[in-house]
Design a protein around this motif. Structure first.
Motif, PDB file in Angstrom:
ATOM      1  N   ILE A 143       0.973  -1.091   0.057  1.00 32.54           N
ATOM      2  CA  ILE A 143      -0.001   0.133   0.025  1.00 32.54           C
ATOM      3  C   ILE A 143       1.125   1.211  -0.151  1.00 32.54           C
ATOM      4  O   ILE A 143       1.982   1.360   0.816  1.00 32.54           O
ATOM      5  CB  ILE A 143      -0.927   0.045   1.364  1.00 32.54           C
ATOM      6  N   ARG A 147      -3.681   5.408  -1.968  1.00 39.39           N
ATOM      7  CA  ARG A 147      -4.064   4.309  -2.598  1.00 39.39           C
ATOM      8  C   ARG A 147      -5.324   3.619  -1.749  1.00 39.39           C
ATOM      9  O   ARG A 147      -5.250   3.598  -0.568  1.00 39.39           O
ATOM     10  CB  ARG A 147      -3.027   3.371  -2.884  1.00 39.39           C
ATOM     11  N   ASN A 148      -6.262   2.963  -2.513  1.00 37.93           N
ATOM     12  CA  ASN A 148      -7.112   2.265  -1.773  1.00 37.93           C
ATOM     13  C   ASN A 148      -6.676   0.839  -1.376  1.00 37.93           C
ATOM     14  O   ASN A 148      -5.925   0.293  -2.085  1.00 37.93           O
ATOM     15  CB  ASN A 148      -8.395   2.139  -2.834  1.00 37.93           C
ATOM     16  N   THR A 150      -8.519  -3.080   0.598  1.00 41.02           N
ATOM     17  CA  THR A 150      -9.735  -3.729   1.048  1.00 41.02           C
ATOM     18  C   THR A 150      -9.458  -4.979   1.972  1.00 41.02           C
ATOM     19  O   THR A 150      -8.433  -5.440   1.677  1.00 41.02           O
ATOM     20  CB  THR A 150     -10.537  -4.271  -0.260  1.00 41.02           C
ATOM     21  N   LYS A 198     -13.309  -1.647   3.319  1.00 37.86           N
ATOM     22  CA  LYS A 198     -12.640  -0.716   2.102  1.00 37.86           C
ATOM     23  C   LYS A 198     -12.331   0.532   2.561  1.00 37.86           C
ATOM     24  O   LYS A 198     -13.112   1.241   3.055  1.00 37.86           O
ATOM     25  CB  LYS A 198     -13.528  -0.780   0.809  1.00 37.86           C
ATOM     26  N   LYS A 199     -11.104   0.896   2.370  1.00 33.48           N
ATOM     27  CA  LYS A 199     -10.648   2.308   2.737  1.00 33.48           C
ATOM     28  C   LYS A 199     -10.064   3.076   1.466  1.00 33.48           C
ATOM     29  O   LYS A 199      -9.161   2.488   0.679  1.00 33.48           O
ATOM     30  CB  LYS A 199      -9.570   2.115   4.047  1.00 33.48           C
ATOM     31  N   ASP A 200     -10.501   4.131   1.052  1.00 38.74           N
ATOM     32  CA  ASP A 200     -10.060   4.851  -0.021  1.00 38.74           C
ATOM     33  C   ASP A 200      -9.052   5.875   0.504  1.00 38.74           C
ATOM     34  O   ASP A 200      -9.067   6.370   1.618  1.00 38.74           O
ATOM     35  CB  ASP A 200     -11.102   5.714  -0.680  1.00 38.74           C
ATOM     36  N   SER A 201      -8.018   6.322  -0.429  1.00 41.31           N
ATOM     37  CA  SER A 201      -7.132   7.095  -0.102  1.00 41.31           C
ATOM     38  C   SER A 201      -6.408   6.776   1.432  1.00 41.31           C
ATOM     39  O   SER A 201      -6.403   7.644   2.412  1.00 41.31           O
ATOM     40  CB  SER A 201      -7.467   8.751  -0.023  1.00 41.31           C
ATOM     41  N   ALA A 202      -5.716   5.769   1.375  1.00 43.19           N
ATOM     42  CA  ALA A 202      -4.871   5.318   2.895  1.00 43.19           C
ATOM     43  C   ALA A 202      -4.016   6.601   3.174  1.00 43.19           C
ATOM     44  O   ALA A 202      -3.380   7.197   2.401  1.00 43.19           O
ATOM     45  CB  ALA A 202      -4.337   4.207   2.515  1.00 43.19           C
ATOM     46  N   ASP A 206      -3.811   4.920   8.774  1.00 40.93           N
ATOM     47  CA  ASP A 206      -4.246   3.685   8.404  1.00 40.93           C
ATOM     48  C   ASP A 206      -3.411   2.547   9.042  1.00 40.93           C
ATOM     49  O   ASP A 206      -3.787   1.212   8.801  1.00 40.93           O
ATOM     50  CB  ASP A 206      -4.676   3.326   7.030  1.00 40.93           C
TER      51      ASP A 206
END
Length: 618
Positions: A143, A147-148, A150, A198-202, A206
């Motif tokens: 990651i 970046r996204n 999951t 799901k997480k967008d724009s790490a 995070d």
């Protein structure tokens, strides 16, 4: 091990109807066996739907064979499963951890010979208290910030109708403790066995460990699993990479620098080289690895005396120990390193490549051919042009061309903007090369005409295979001339036949390059040495070249007469020899026939056979 047979409630009814069932409760019962739970998935909790293994051990000296039973302690006992023991006192059973098999369980046995039953073993308590931990996975594995990602939590299909919960654990540097946060829970319907987070724009917040657990209501009890094995998320940035100098030639040193942000000190940086091994496969090798100390955030890979094998892609990545996990960052963007040998060519056309000794100067740089352009700071010099002609085997520079005053402008990439040679270099790469792929236009392209241009014409006498000599036996001779120069076929050329020792023309014709012209000389009175001279105009300049010498010899009349006489005498002599050979052959054949005819066989009075030959002289 005995074969294990799992029995349900229908088996109980069968066993209760057995002939020896009443003996289970008769007086004089045999000594009781012992029962223990030997395995239930590796911990002290019995998990729902998991197998539970039991061992029922018979007393020493028990008469075999016997029937061994496992069931619930009741009156009468409720049989769950049974087996037959013929040679062992230890008997193994397996039951599924479900509601029907919970409670106090015992085992007993009945001797086959007399149907005598044993007492019940001391009971063991089977109670389902736990669930298996779910499995968890993360994608993508590497990651980068922004970046996204999951995370997926999964349970076996039989655990549908359960609730899955996500947790995030992160070390707090301020308090020195680990903070665990519930991210969310969701009830699984019958057709699903997993949930995703799901997480967008790490970002760096995070980072940490992620785990999940399962909860289910079973038989009016709330069962909870332990947390899954954690997955670690570390939004590691890809390192940056650079190379210096921008232009690398054989024998020159170069360095590659790999860097990470300051907060990632105490990490290890690795440098990789990927190249094509000419086998259709790309091979990647580790060429450098350095552990960063606290005060450093970059490493430098240095290569001395580069050669073409150092060309290829270079990348780097960071390795770091985080939460006792060894993590690798994504690879950096690749950087392309080309050890440039600077092949050169002179082109007379735009459509395709053909090497000549005159034309627009092009150099192969960064995987493609490109032109060389002049600017206000640099103009093509004679010394540089001499090196180009020398590298091509075309002699020295005769003329310098510019797109400003000739039609040599190219198209496509522009390779170089500055090249300065002293003239002593063997190859262009040994010169001082400045701007690579500069910003200039094709109206500034340059070209060179070498002394090797144009090539010499070809001259030969029609009917003779040798180009440089000929023999004339009549009053006229036919001489042919050709000037070949690829990509200039449409250019006119003046071809003149002249005496080698003089520049005076005997005859001349205008034609196209590549076409052959014929010169017919009537009443030729040689001997003379002839050459073919060419004259053409290219790039606004007049060029000329001369063929090799063709020597023509004309025999005199007396010599010709003698040659003719010798020729006739020779023919007559051959005819005479043939006639004599025929006569001799006929005479020999006649003798052979006569000899064969006069051979006789005579038989004497004693029965013996004698052969007499009578020879006839020929």
């Amino acid at each position: 091990m005995f074969r294990q047979i799992s029995l349900g409630l229908p088996v109980i009814l069968i066993l209760l109807g057995m002939k020896g069932t009443t003996m289970l409760f008769s007086e004089g019962l045999l000594q009781a066996p012992s029962l223990e739970i030997v395995s239930h998935s590796g911990d002290n909790n019995i998990k729902l739907f998991y197998d539970v293994d039991f061992t029922c051990t018979l007393p020493t000296g028990t008469e075999l064979p016997v029937s061994v039973y496992l069931g619930k302690k009741a009156s009468p006992p409720l049989v769950l499963t049974m087996t037959t023991a013929t040679s062992r006192i230890q008997n193994d059973f397996t039951l599924k951890a479900v509601k029907e098999n919970e409670g106090l369980l015992s085992c007993w046995y009945i001797i086959t010979r007399n149907n005598v039953s044993s007492e019940l073993s001391l009971p063991v308590n089977v109670t389902i208290t736990a669930l298996p931990a779910p499995t968890i996975s993360i994608a993508p594995y590497h990651i980068t910030p922004g970046r996204n990602f999951t995370i997926t939590c999964t349970v076996p299909d039989e655990y549908a109708n359960s609730t899955l919960s996500f947790y995030h654990s992160r070390f707090d540097a301020t308090t020195g403790s680990t903070i665990s946060t519930l991210l969310g829970s969701r009830f699984l319907e019958n057709k699903f066995n997993s949930i995703t987070y799901k997480k967008d724009s790490a970002d760096s917040g995070d980072d940490g460990e992620y785990s999940c657990s399962m909860a289910i209501n079973y038989s009016n009890r709330n069962l909870t699993s332990s947390k899954s094995d954690p997955v670690l998320l570390a939004a590691l940035p890809a390192p940056t990479i650079s190379v210096a100098p921008d232009l690398i030639t054989p024998g020159r040193n170069f360095t590659i620098t790999c860097a990470v942000p300051d907060e990632y000190a105490n990490s290890t940086l690795n440098v990789y080289h990927s190249y094509d091994a000419r086998t259709g496969k790309t091979i990647t090798t580790l060429v450098g690895s350095v552990f960063l100390e606290n005060k450093f955030n970059s490493i430098v890979y240095r290569k001395d005396e580069a050669d073409t094998s150092d060309s290829g892609e270079y990348t780097c990545r960071m390795a770091i120990n985080y939460y006792n996990h060894n993590l690798m960052s994504p690879k950096s963007d690749p950087i392309d390193v080309n050890v440039e040998t600077f092949p050169v060519r002179l082109r007379l056309g735009l459509s395709y490549y053909y090497q000549t000794c005159a034309g627009r100067l092009e150099v192969f740089v960064r995987h493609s051919w490109g032109t060389v352009c002049e600017n206000s700071d640099w103009l093509l010099g004679r010394s540089t042009a001499d090196v180009v002609c020398k590298q091509l085997g075309c002699g020295q520079a005769a003329y310098l061309l510019s797109a400003r005053n000739s039609s040599i402008a190219g198209n496509g990439p522009i390779a170089l903007g500055q090249v300065n040679c002293s003239g002593s270099e063997r190859y262009l790469r040994e010169c001082n090369i400045g701007a690579v792929q500069p910003s200039c236009s094709h109206s500034q392209d340059v070209g060179v005409i070498c002394t090797g241009f144009p090539p010499a014409p070809e001259i030969f006498q029609s009917g003779y295979s040798f180009q440089q000599s000929g023999l004339i036996q009549r009053s006229s001779v036919k001489i042919e001339c050709t000037l070949r120069a690829s990509l200039l076929e449409s250019t006119e050329v003046l071809l003149a036949l002249q005496v080698a020792s003089s520049s005076s023309k005997i005859i001349s014709k205008t034609t196209r390059l590549g076409e052959t012209v014929s010169f017919l000389l009537e009443d030729y009175t040689g001997p003379k040495d002839l050459v073919c001279a060419a004259r053409l105009e290219v790039f606004g300049e007049i060029f000329s070249s001369t063929s090799k010498k063709l020597s023509i010899t004309v025999p005199s009349t007396e010599i010709t007469t003698k040659i003719t006489t010798v020729k006739y005498v020779g023919v007559i002599a051959v005819i005479i020899v043939i006639v004599i050979a025929v006569l001799i052959s006929g005479l020999l054949y006649c003798c052979y026939r006569a000899k064969k005819k006069n051979t006789q066989t005579i038989t004497n009075t004693t029965g013996q056979m004698n052969t007499a030959q009578q020879t006839t002289e020929c």
